[in-house]
Design an enzyme around this catalytic site. Sequence first.
Site, PDB file in Angstrom:
ATOM      1  N   PHE B  50       0.833  -1.205   0.000  1.00 44.37           N
ATOM      2  CA  PHE B  50       0.000   0.000   0.000  1.00 44.37           C
ATOM      3  C   PHE B  50       0.870   1.259   0.000  1.00 44.37           C
ATOM      4  O   PHE B  50       0.697   2.156   0.816  1.00 44.37           O
ATOM      5  CB  PHE B  50      -0.987  -0.001   1.189  1.00 44.37           C
ATOM      6  CG  PHE B  50      -2.011  -1.089   1.080  1.00 44.37           C
ATOM      7  CD1 PHE B  50      -3.208  -0.856   0.427  1.00 44.37           C
ATOM      8  CD2 PHE B  50      -1.756  -2.361   1.584  1.00 44.37           C
ATOM      9  CE1 PHE B  50      -4.152  -1.884   0.301  1.00 44.37           C
ATOM     10  CE2 PHE B  50      -2.679  -3.378   1.457  1.00 44.37           C
ATOM     11  CZ  PHE B  50      -3.875  -3.143   0.818  1.00 44.37           C
ATOM     12  N   HIS B  51       1.821   1.272  -0.895  1.00 43.59           N
ATOM     13  CA  HIS B  51       2.652   2.455  -1.079  1.00 43.59           C
ATOM     14  C   HIS B  51       3.328   2.375  -2.445  1.00 43.59           C
ATOM     15  O   HIS B  51       3.315   1.327  -3.103  1.00 43.59           O
ATOM     16  CB  HIS B  51       3.699   2.593   0.042  1.00 43.59           C
ATOM     17  CG  HIS B  51       4.677   1.451   0.108  1.00 43.59           C
ATOM     18  ND1 HIS B  51       4.588   0.424   1.029  1.00 43.59           N
ATOM     19  CD2 HIS B  51       5.774   1.169  -0.629  1.00 43.59           C
ATOM     20  CE1 HIS B  51       5.576  -0.425   0.848  1.00 43.59           C
ATOM     21  NE2 HIS B  51       6.313   0.003  -0.157  1.00 43.59           N
TER      22      HIS B  51
END
Lengths: 139, 139
Positions: B50-51
């Site tokens: 999630f980045h």
Amino acid sequence: MSIACENPEFRLLGDERGSLIAVEAHKDIPFAIARVYYIFGTKEGVERGFHAHKELKQVAVAVRGSCIMKLDDGSEQQDILMNDPAKSVYIAPMVWHEMREFSEDCVLLVFADQAYDESDYIRNYTQFLEAIEQQGKNT
Amino acid sequence: MSIACENPEFRLLGDERGSLIAVEAHKDIPFAIARVYYIFGTKEGVERGFHAHKELKQVAVAVRGSCIMKLDDGSEQQDILMNDPAKSVYIAPMVWHEMREFSEDCVLLVFADQAYDESDYIRNYTQFLEAIEQQGKNT
């Protein structure tokens, strides 16, 4: 010197999600990382290694499962149980090494400071002992 | 460009003993290897990632077990099943990535071209899309 060349333990970054270990070149791994290899799917009863390197430096860690790493500097021998993703072993040049008793799930990860070079291998134990003896005379 | 940035398959050196895969920096891994990390013991149902990274280049491979890697370049999304120690994925800079469905035994190994730098992370998806848009305007 002792051949019990265990690196400092890698720092385990664990949280509620699970575990992560990060290692950096020239820090956790005491050299530039030129090559990485992983040994897996080792058949039952198989032994690997049975060589020394003239110059190559390596760090090994069992990131999954377990095996036994035998290190031998020509005068002293040591068996090291590799069964912890945070526990690494430094394999110095001119250290004969053998691995055995791989668990079915073992993944042995190895960091090396040089690209593959067959001429760097000593694959005959008698020649290894002769090279150690020669090295002793030259120092 | 497609975000299906799969590296060429790593060469499997298999014999009667088992399997070995060796990768070299600037060759199988298209950069100098500054950092290596491995994710393991991931709890059931956990999602990670999630980045995106502004500059970091990475290559990921599931050396044991499996997970799903979702790559997203802001316009296209792709799910990649990571379940083969010879199959790696290149995660370019400015590619949002998420990992899910880790098998209990999954060990995800990642090679990175830089040391850890928190300022290189974009952890907010809206900010990621804004950065992509900004990048488009500048090129």
